[in-house]
Motif scaffolding. Sequence first.
Motif, PDB file in Angstrom:
ATOM      1  N   GLY A   4      41.860  35.831  52.573  1.00  0.00           N
ATOM      2  CA  GLY A   4      40.788  34.833  52.512  1.00  0.00           C
ATOM      3  C   GLY A   4      39.552  35.249  53.290  1.00  0.00           C
ATOM      4  O   GLY A   4      38.438  34.816  52.987  1.00  0.00           O
ATOM      5  N   HIS A   5      39.750  36.107  54.296  1.00  0.00           N
ATOM      6  CA  HIS A   5      38.599  36.593  55.069  1.00  0.00           C
ATOM      7  C   HIS A   5      37.608  37.366  54.203  1.00  0.00           C
ATOM      8  O   HIS A   5      36.447  37.504  54.569  1.00  0.00           O
ATOM      9  CB  HIS A   5      39.074  37.503  56.199  1.00  0.00           C
ATOM     10  N   TYR A   6      38.093  37.889  53.074  1.00  0.00           N
ATOM     11  CA  TYR A   6      37.204  38.693  52.232  1.00  0.00           C
ATOM     12  C   TYR A   6      36.337  37.839  51.307  1.00  0.00           C
ATOM     13  O   TYR A   6      35.447  38.365  50.640  1.00  0.00           O
ATOM     14  CB  TYR A   6      38.021  39.695  51.424  1.00  0.00           C
ATOM     15  N   VAL A  31      36.432  42.071  63.503  1.00  0.00           N
ATOM     16  CA  VAL A  31      37.056  41.650  64.767  1.00  0.00           C
ATOM     17  C   VAL A  31      38.569  41.853  64.736  1.00  0.00           C
ATOM     18  O   VAL A  31      39.179  42.086  65.779  1.00  0.00           O
ATOM     19  CB  VAL A  31      36.687  40.204  65.168  1.00  0.00           C
ATOM     20  N   ASP A  32      39.187  41.801  63.555  1.00  0.00           N
ATOM     21  CA  ASP A  32      40.618  42.126  63.485  1.00  0.00           C
ATOM     22  C   ASP A  32      40.848  43.634  63.616  1.00  0.00           C
ATOM     23  O   ASP A  32      41.830  44.064  64.237  1.00  0.00           O
ATOM     24  CB  ASP A  32      41.235  41.638  62.166  1.00  0.00           C
ATOM     25  N   LEU A  33      39.965  44.432  63.023  1.00  0.00           N
ATOM     26  CA  LEU A  33      40.065  45.888  63.207  1.00  0.00           C
ATOM     27  C   LEU A  33      39.986  46.219  64.693  1.00  0.00           C
ATOM     28  O   LEU A  33      40.759  47.036  65.212  1.00  0.00           O
ATOM     29  CB  LEU A  33      38.937  46.599  62.447  1.00  0.00           C
ATOM     30  N   THR A  66      37.751  40.013  71.225  1.00  0.00           N
ATOM     31  CA  THR A  66      37.480  40.024  69.784  1.00  0.00           C
ATOM     32  C   THR A  66      37.413  38.630  69.170  1.00  0.00           C
ATOM     33  O   THR A  66      36.654  38.406  68.232  1.00  0.00           O
ATOM     34  CB  THR A  66      38.564  40.831  69.040  1.00  0.00           C
ATOM     35  N   HIS A  67      38.235  37.691  69.673  1.00  0.00           N
ATOM     36  CA  HIS A  67      38.302  36.388  69.027  1.00  0.00           C
ATOM     37  C   HIS A  67      37.787  35.255  69.897  1.00  0.00           C
ATOM     38  O   HIS A  67      38.120  34.095  69.675  1.00  0.00           O
ATOM     39  CB  HIS A  67      39.722  36.088  68.545  1.00  0.00           C
ATOM     40  N   SER A  68      36.977  35.586  70.912  1.00  0.00           N
ATOM     41  CA  SER A  68      36.165  34.537  71.521  1.00  0.00           C
ATOM     42  C   SER A  68      34.919  34.408  70.649  1.00  0.00           C
ATOM     43  O   SER A  68      34.517  35.374  69.989  1.00  0.00           O
ATOM     44  CB  SER A  68      35.783  34.912  72.952  1.00  0.00           C
ATOM     45  N   SER A 102      31.749  35.010  60.095  1.00  0.00           N
ATOM     46  CA  SER A 102      32.575  34.099  59.293  1.00  0.00           C
ATOM     47  C   SER A 102      34.049  34.223  59.644  1.00  0.00           C
ATOM     48  O   SER A 102      34.828  33.287  59.461  1.00  0.00           O
ATOM     49  CB  SER A 102      32.373  34.372  57.795  1.00  0.00           C
ATOM     50  N   HIS A 103      34.430  35.376  60.182  1.00  0.00           N
ATOM     51  CA  HIS A 103      35.848  35.621  60.513  1.00  0.00           C
ATOM     52  C   HIS A 103      36.366  34.582  61.505  1.00  0.00           C
ATOM     53  O   HIS A 103      37.466  34.041  61.342  1.00  0.00           O
ATOM     54  CB  HIS A 103      36.010  37.040  61.079  1.00  0.00           C
ATOM     55  N   TRP A 104      35.588  34.300  62.519  1.00  0.00           N
ATOM     56  CA  TRP A 104      36.030  33.368  63.577  1.00  0.00           C
ATOM     57  C   TRP A 104      36.225  31.967  62.994  1.00  0.00           C
ATOM     58  O   TRP A 104      37.202  31.287  63.303  1.00  0.00           O
ATOM     59  CB  TRP A 104      34.996  33.358  64.709  1.00  0.00           C
ATOM     60  N   LEU A 106      36.898  31.123  59.846  1.00  0.00           N
ATOM     61  CA  LEU A 106      38.072  31.073  58.970  1.00  0.00           C
ATOM     62  C   LEU A 106      39.362  31.128  59.787  1.00  0.00           C
ATOM     63  O   LEU A 106      40.342  30.450  59.462  1.00  0.00           O
ATOM     64  CB  LEU A 106      38.019  32.217  57.948  1.00  0.00           C
ATOM     65  N   ASP A 107      39.360  31.930  60.870  1.00  0.00           N
ATOM     66  CA  ASP A 107      40.531  31.936  61.762  1.00  0.00           C
ATOM     67  C   ASP A 107      40.742  30.562  62.395  1.00  0.00           C
ATOM     68  O   ASP A 107      41.876  30.121  62.587  1.00  0.00           O
ATOM     69  CB  ASP A 107      40.365  32.985  62.864  1.00  0.00           C
ATOM     70  N   LEU A 108      39.640  29.900  62.733  1.00  0.00           N
ATOM     71  CA  LEU A 108      39.719  28.581  63.382  1.00  0.00           C
ATOM     72  C   LEU A 108      40.529  27.590  62.536  1.00  0.00           C
ATOM     73  O   LEU A 108      41.263  26.757  63.063  1.00  0.00           O
ATOM     74  CB  LEU A 108      38.301  28.043  63.607  1.00  0.00           C
ATOM     75  N   VAL A 110      43.082  28.225  60.479  1.00  0.00           N
ATOM     76  CA  VAL A 110      44.516  28.491  60.313  1.00  0.00           C
ATOM     77  C   VAL A 110      45.268  28.743  61.618  1.00  0.00           C
ATOM     78  O   VAL A 110      46.455  28.431  61.722  1.00  0.00           O
ATOM     79  CB  VAL A 110      44.754  29.675  59.346  1.00  0.00           C
ATOM     80  N   HIS A 111      44.605  29.333  62.604  1.00  0.00           N
ATOM     81  CA  HIS A 111      45.312  29.684  63.847  1.00  0.00           C
ATOM     82  C   HIS A 111      45.776  28.437  64.575  1.00  0.00           C
ATOM     83  O   HIS A 111      45.113  27.397  64.542  1.00  0.00           O
ATOM     84  CB  HIS A 111      44.384  30.465  64.788  1.00  0.00           C
ATOM     85  N   SER A 112      46.930  28.570  65.275  1.00  0.00           N
ATOM     86  CA  SER A 112      47.238  27.559  66.284  1.00  0.00           C
ATOM     87  C   SER A 112      46.317  27.850  67.464  1.00  0.00           C
ATOM     88  O   SER A 112      45.737  28.936  67.543  1.00  0.00           O
ATOM     89  CB  SER A 112      48.705  27.624  66.670  1.00  0.00           C
TER      90      SER A 112
HETATM   91 ZN   LIG Z   1      41.242  37.413  63.224  1.00  0.00          ZN
END
Ligand SMILES: [Zn+2]
Length: 229
Positions: A4-6, A31-33, A66-68, A102-104, A106-108, A110-112
Motif C-alpha cells: 500500500g505504501h506504493y 524510511v523502511d529501507l 526513521t519513523h519519527s 506519505s510513508h509515515w 500510511l504507517d500511522l 496500521v501500526h500499533s
Molecule cells: Zn515503515
Amino acid sequence: MFIGHYAPALLLATDRRSPRLGPLFVAAQLVDLAFFTFVLLGIEHMRMVPGITTMNAMDLYDMRFTHSLVGTAAFALIFAGVWRGRGGTWMAATIGGVVVASHWLLDLIVHSPDLTIFGSGYRYGLGLWNLPQVEMPLELAITAIALTWFYSETQAKGVAGRVSFWVLAGVMLLFQAINWLTPQPATIIDPVPASQPLLALFAYAVMTALAWWTGATRERNAGPVALDV
Ligand SMILES: [Zn+2]
C-alpha cells in the motif's frame, strides 16, 4: 502497510512534472529501507513477539530516527535535496519528498502505537494490524486503485511496456500474499537474525527494479515525457 505504501508513487508518477515510477518507489519506502539497514547496523531495533498484533509479530520498539515524524521529514528533505541537486526541477523534488512523507501517514493507520513525533515520548498508531478484516481489503483497494490509475494514465512503449506493468503488479501481490500468509513465530525472537531485515530489503529491491523497468517502458499520456528522470 506493505505494498500500500506504493500507492502514492503510482498515483503521482503519471504526472509529467514528477519523477518516474522507479525513483518514486525508492521514495515510498525510503524510511523502511533506512530502518532495516539501521536494524542490520544496530542503530535501530525490532524484535518478534508472537501476537503483538493480530497480523504480524513485529515489535518495532526502536525506530527513533526513521519513523519519527521529524525523522521522516528529514528523509523527505534529503530525497528532495538529492533530486534537485542532480538537476531535477523543484516540482519533481517536491513530489518526491511528498511521497517519502506519505510513508509515515500510511504507517500511522496500521501500526500499533510505535510511531513518534520527535523520536521518543508519546507513541502513535491506529492499530489496523489488529483488524485484518479492515486492513487487508483497505490495503488491496488502495493498491488496486493506484495500479489501475497508473495503467490508464500511461501507455506501453511496445511489448515491454505491457509485460513490465503486469509483472510488477503480479510480484507486488505475490509478495503481499507471502507477507500475510507467513505464520507468526512460536516464541519471542530478540534480536532478530540478519535474514529478517535482509529479506525485507530484498523484496523492496525487487519491486523497485520492476517499477524502474515499468516507468522506463511506459509513456505518460499527457504528451512528451519530462526530462527530469
Ligand atoms: Zn515503515
